[in-house]
Design a protein around this motif. Structure first.
Motif, short mmCIF file in Angstrom:
data_model
loop_
_atom_site.label_atom_id
_atom_site.label_comp_id
_atom_site.label_asym_id
_atom_site.label_seq_id
_atom_site.Cartn_x
_atom_site.Cartn_y
_atom_site.Cartn_z
N PHE A 80 -15.51 15.88 -8.72
CA PHE A 80 -16.17 15.32 -9.89
C PHE A 80 -15.95 13.81 -9.96
CE2 PHE A 80 -16.34 14.59 -14.63
CZ PHE A 80 -17.72 14.64 -14.70
N ALA A 81 -14.76 13.36 -9.59
CA ALA A 81 -14.49 11.92 -9.55
C ALA A 81 -15.44 11.23 -8.56
CB ALA A 81 -13.03 11.66 -9.18
N SER A 82 -15.70 11.87 -7.43
CA SER A 82 -16.64 11.31 -6.46
C SER A 82 -18.05 11.24 -7.05
CB SER A 82 -16.65 12.16 -5.18
OG SER A 82 -15.40 12.10 -4.53
N PHE A 83 -18.43 12.27 -7.79
CA PHE A 83 -19.73 12.29 -8.47
C PHE A 83 -19.82 11.12 -9.46
CE2 PHE A 83 -22.41 13.58 -12.04
CZ PHE A 83 -23.55 14.04 -11.41
N LEU A 84 -18.75 10.89 -10.21
CA LEU A 84 -18.75 9.80 -11.18
C LEU A 84 -18.85 8.44 -10.49
CD1 LEU A 84 -16.03 11.05 -13.69
CD2 LEU A 84 -18.51 11.05 -14.01
N ARG A 85 -18.14 8.27 -9.38
CA ARG A 85 -18.19 7.00 -8.66
C ARG A 85 -19.60 6.74 -8.12
NH1 ARG A 85 -13.00 8.92 -6.86
NH2 ARG A 85 -11.33 7.64 -7.78
N GLU A 96 -4.98 -6.25 -13.42
CA GLU A 96 -4.70 -7.28 -12.42
C GLU A 96 -5.87 -8.25 -12.26
OE1 GLU A 96 -4.36 -3.97 -11.79
OE2 GLU A 96 -2.18 -3.99 -12.21
N GLY A 97 -6.93 -8.06 -13.05
CA GLY A 97 -8.08 -8.96 -12.99
C GLY A 97 -9.13 -8.56 -11.97
N GLU A 98 -9.00 -7.37 -11.40
CA GLU A 98 -9.97 -6.90 -10.40
C GLU A 98 -11.19 -6.30 -11.11
OE1 GLU A 98 -10.33 -3.59 -6.80
OE2 GLU A 98 -8.46 -3.84 -7.92
N SER A 99 -12.38 -6.67 -10.68
CA SER A 99 -13.62 -6.13 -11.24
C SER A 99 -14.10 -4.92 -10.45
CB SER A 99 -14.72 -7.20 -11.24
OG SER A 99 -14.35 -8.31 -12.04
N PHE A 100 -14.52 -3.88 -11.15
CA PHE A 100 -15.07 -2.70 -10.50
C PHE A 100 -15.95 -1.97 -11.52
CE2 PHE A 100 -11.08 -1.62 -12.42
CZ PHE A 100 -11.19 -0.33 -12.90
N HIS A 101 -16.56 -0.86 -11.11
CA HIS A 101 -17.46 -0.12 -11.98
C HIS A 101 -16.95 1.30 -12.21
CE1 HIS A 101 -20.12 -3.39 -10.70
NE2 HIS A 101 -20.82 -3.14 -11.80
N THR A 118 -9.88 13.91 -20.27
CA THR A 118 -8.81 12.97 -19.95
C THR A 118 -7.46 13.68 -19.80
OG1 THR A 118 -8.58 12.47 -22.31
CG2 THR A 118 -9.95 11.00 -21.01
N ALA A 119 -7.20 14.67 -20.66
CA ALA A 119 -5.95 15.42 -20.55
C ALA A 119 -5.89 16.19 -19.23
CB ALA A 119 -5.81 16.39 -21.73
N TRP A 120 -7.02 16.71 -18.79
CA TRP A 120 -7.08 17.45 -17.53
C TRP A 120 -6.73 16.55 -16.35
CZ3 TRP A 120 -11.74 18.35 -14.06
CH2 TRP A 120 -11.51 19.38 -13.15
N TYR A 121 -7.33 15.38 -16.30
CA TYR A 121 -7.03 14.45 -15.21
C TYR A 121 -5.58 13.96 -15.28
CZ TYR A 121 -11.51 14.17 -12.89
OH TYR A 121 -12.63 14.47 -12.13
N PRO A 129 -12.59 8.07 -13.06
CA PRO A 129 -13.35 6.83 -12.96
C PRO A 129 -14.50 6.76 -13.96
CG PRO A 129 -14.00 8.30 -11.22
CD PRO A 129 -12.91 9.01 -11.98
N ALA A 130 -14.14 6.79 -15.23
CA ALA A 130 -15.14 6.78 -16.30
C ALA A 130 -14.60 6.00 -17.48
CB ALA A 130 -15.48 8.20 -16.73
#
Length: 209
Positions: A80-85, A96-101, A118-121, A129-130
């Protein structure tokens, strides 16, 4: 990068995200116009002792079906995390100032689904990644009816709102995760369309004065 939304629906073995398991998860990725791009669906293995039997009956749990199709939570969560990405379009900046989506989630009654997810993860020790702020069609419905000064539904359950907004949704499909997620997408589109019509009517009245 054009905005996408990932509509989620969870079926659970109770109402407490700290105690009760997720038994089914589905998601529908849509583009900014609401067009369906991709779907995800999984049934999850869980500890039956931690689930309430009434919740399992309500959420269409069938032992034989789960025995054949249910997956281990860790592998399902990684998929599911791969699906979200794949559908991550919301920019964020790390400490740390890194930009991502990350993905922008949406749900009906996000106050229920969000804490469970969120509790599950967190329990699995995995990164979700949401964005934590989830778009909620229940809240959208409340705002629409209040601001449009429109008639209100008898309640704000998904099935009731689908009927209220003229969306085909059979009672037998309720609490089937993918069917609920797809119905939530249609509800989102209907509310947005009605809101635009109301705004155009207000604008039209003002322009004629």
């Amino acid at each position: 990068m054009r905005q996408r939304f990932v509509f989620i629906d969870l079926e659970t073995g109770g109402g407490d995200p700290k105690r009760h398991p997720i038994i089914q998860l589905a998601a529908v990725a849509v583009d900014a116009a609401g067009g369906v791009l991709d779907t995800f669906e999984v049934k999850l293995k869980f500890d039956f002792r931690k689930a309430k039997s009434l919740s399992l009956r309500k959420n269409h749990y069938h032992p034989g079906l789960w025995a054949n199709l249910a997956r281990e939570p860790v592998m399902a969560a990684k998929d599911f995390a791969s699906f979200l990405r794949k559908h991550a379009t919301t920019p964020v900046v790390s400490a740390e100032g890194e930009s991502f989506h990350v993905a922008q989630l949406a749900a009906h009654n996000a106050a229920f689904d969000g804490p469970f997810l969120t509790a599950w993860y967190d329990k699995l020790g995995l990164y979700l990644p949401a964005r934590r702020q989830i778009l909620c069609t229940l809240q959208m419905s409340l705002w629409h009816c209040a601001l449009a000064n429109a008639d209100s539904p008898t309640n704000y359950r998904l099935a009731t709102l689908c009927q209220f907004f003229g969306i085909p949704f059979h009672a037998a499909e309720a609490h089937e995760a993918l069917a609920d997620a797809l119905a939530t997408v249609q509800l989102f589109q209907a509310i947005r369309s009605r809101s635009r019509q109301s705004n155009n009517q207000v604008g039209g009245v003002g322009s004629n004065e």
